[in-house]
Design an enzyme around this catalytic site. Sequence first.
Site, PDB file in Angstrom:
ATOM      1  N   GLY A  13      27.068 -31.504 -39.279  1.00 36.64           N
ATOM      2  CA  GLY A  13      26.296 -31.443 -38.040  1.00 36.64           C
ATOM      3  C   GLY A  13      24.835 -31.289 -38.382  1.00 36.64           C
ATOM      4  N   LYS A  33      31.325 -22.566 -42.280  1.00 39.92           N
ATOM      5  CA  LYS A  33      30.142 -23.327 -41.857  1.00 39.92           C
ATOM      6  C   LYS A  33      29.007 -22.992 -42.800  1.00 39.92           C
ATOM      7  CE  LYS A  33      30.284 -24.601 -37.039  1.00 39.92           C
ATOM      8  NZ  LYS A  33      29.513 -24.584 -35.793  1.00 39.92           N
ATOM      9  N   ASP A 127      27.857 -25.171 -24.869  1.00 36.67           N
ATOM     10  CA  ASP A 127      28.288 -26.463 -25.415  1.00 36.67           C
ATOM     11  C   ASP A 127      29.811 -26.575 -25.305  1.00 36.67           C
ATOM     12  OD1 ASP A 127      27.968 -28.981 -26.469  1.00 36.67           O
ATOM     13  OD2 ASP A 127      27.767 -28.314 -28.550  1.00 36.67           O
TER      14      ASP A 127
END
Length: 413
Positions: A13, A33, A127
């Site tokens: 991302g 992440k 989101d």
Amino acid sequence: MEGYNVLKVLGEGSFGRALLVHHRISDQKYVMKEIRLPMSSSGVENSRKEAVLLAKMKHPNIVAFKESFEADGHLYIVMEYCDDGDLMQKIKHQGGNLFPEDTILHWFVQMCLAVKHIHDKRVLHRDIKSKNVFLTQSGKVKLGDFGSARLLAHPMSYACTYVGTPYYVPPEIWESLPYNNKSDIWSLGCILYELCTLKHPFQANSWKHLILKICKGSYDPLPSQYSYELHYLIKQMFKRNPQNRPSASTILARGCLTKLVKNCLPSEIANEFEQIVKETKKPEGNAARQKGSVMAGRSSNNKTENRQRKDESSKHSPLERKNAEGLSEDTREQRKSYQEVSASAVLPGSTDLSHAHRRQWEKKISNTVLDVLENASLLSSSFTPEETETSSCGLPGHKEVPLFPQFSERTVL
Ligand code: ADP
Ligand code: MG
């Protein structure tokens, strides 16, 4: 990184990468992440705050946070691995076959529980989309991707852009109004609609038409095989005025969903939830009094809405009518929470948000949106080929697209 073996890269991302890792001591798989830390100390501070925030989210329907650490200019956030993909993939794999209503409700109730949990903690996801709802092989649904990318963006873009997926962006964001807990509800409504139709509620081949559709709140009706409950829920969640959308608690207090909650939650949380439902469902007289006072503070548009609701409910059973009435009203506690969120998220220069807000929603499509549509050259063009990368259900791709400079971040965490 010590103690973990990288198994594969799950995706990349704007923030960095998502890795599938194996934790040697526990012999468990996790998602890690890897987030590039910004250069500025305030940016780094923001990243850390976000990790702390994620750590506070402890709920069976939210991707569990394991740990976070920093190394070599990166922040690593280790979280639970959901081994059955995401809802967007599930929708694609249906190949046009509609989901049974039971399946939809089973997933939806879990998403509502997750949203209720974060809203209770005054956190806005911002989101919510089918791609950020993960599944496990044991049938659990978990809300994930808590926006670290958003907080870690370059300070300028953080201040000046709203990063989201345009299909799920509620009308108030296009209207340059603050994001609030009901904006998440709109996006949740988009997922519910997708589960029922396998399509986005608002689709268009240009920005201009997409924004117009969202701001008008015009969408195709659901397939007739689905119940009144589902039709009604979607209609409420797509109210243009955020104040008229139900909160996650109000949605969960609906008869058709409370039954399902018990199956989704461990007993201690289920008991806590029952308590909340009791509080949400006030006795008749009390509810009527409360309603009167709420309505007195709202715009005259609500009269029409009430009349419509009455006409609509006359077609249904008393139980359905009772549920339908309950859905449009928040509890006192939720109203308070909404006001607090609004009050701290007021537009710069706006002294009385509630009135400005009400006036705004009395118009059909606000001047803000029309100005944006007229002035922004971006809007007159069609989606770029990258953005129109289509999914199997014919949707333009779920790319995250930075929107317009005037849509600043105003979220209260
Ligand atoms: P983006 O949404 O920008 O792709 P994410 O971090 O949400 O970034 O996801 C990156 C990839 O990792 C995606 O393929 C996503 O499906 C996957 N992923 C993210 N979190 C999880 C999780 N908890 N369990 C399983 N897969 C995940
Ligand atoms: Mg994501």
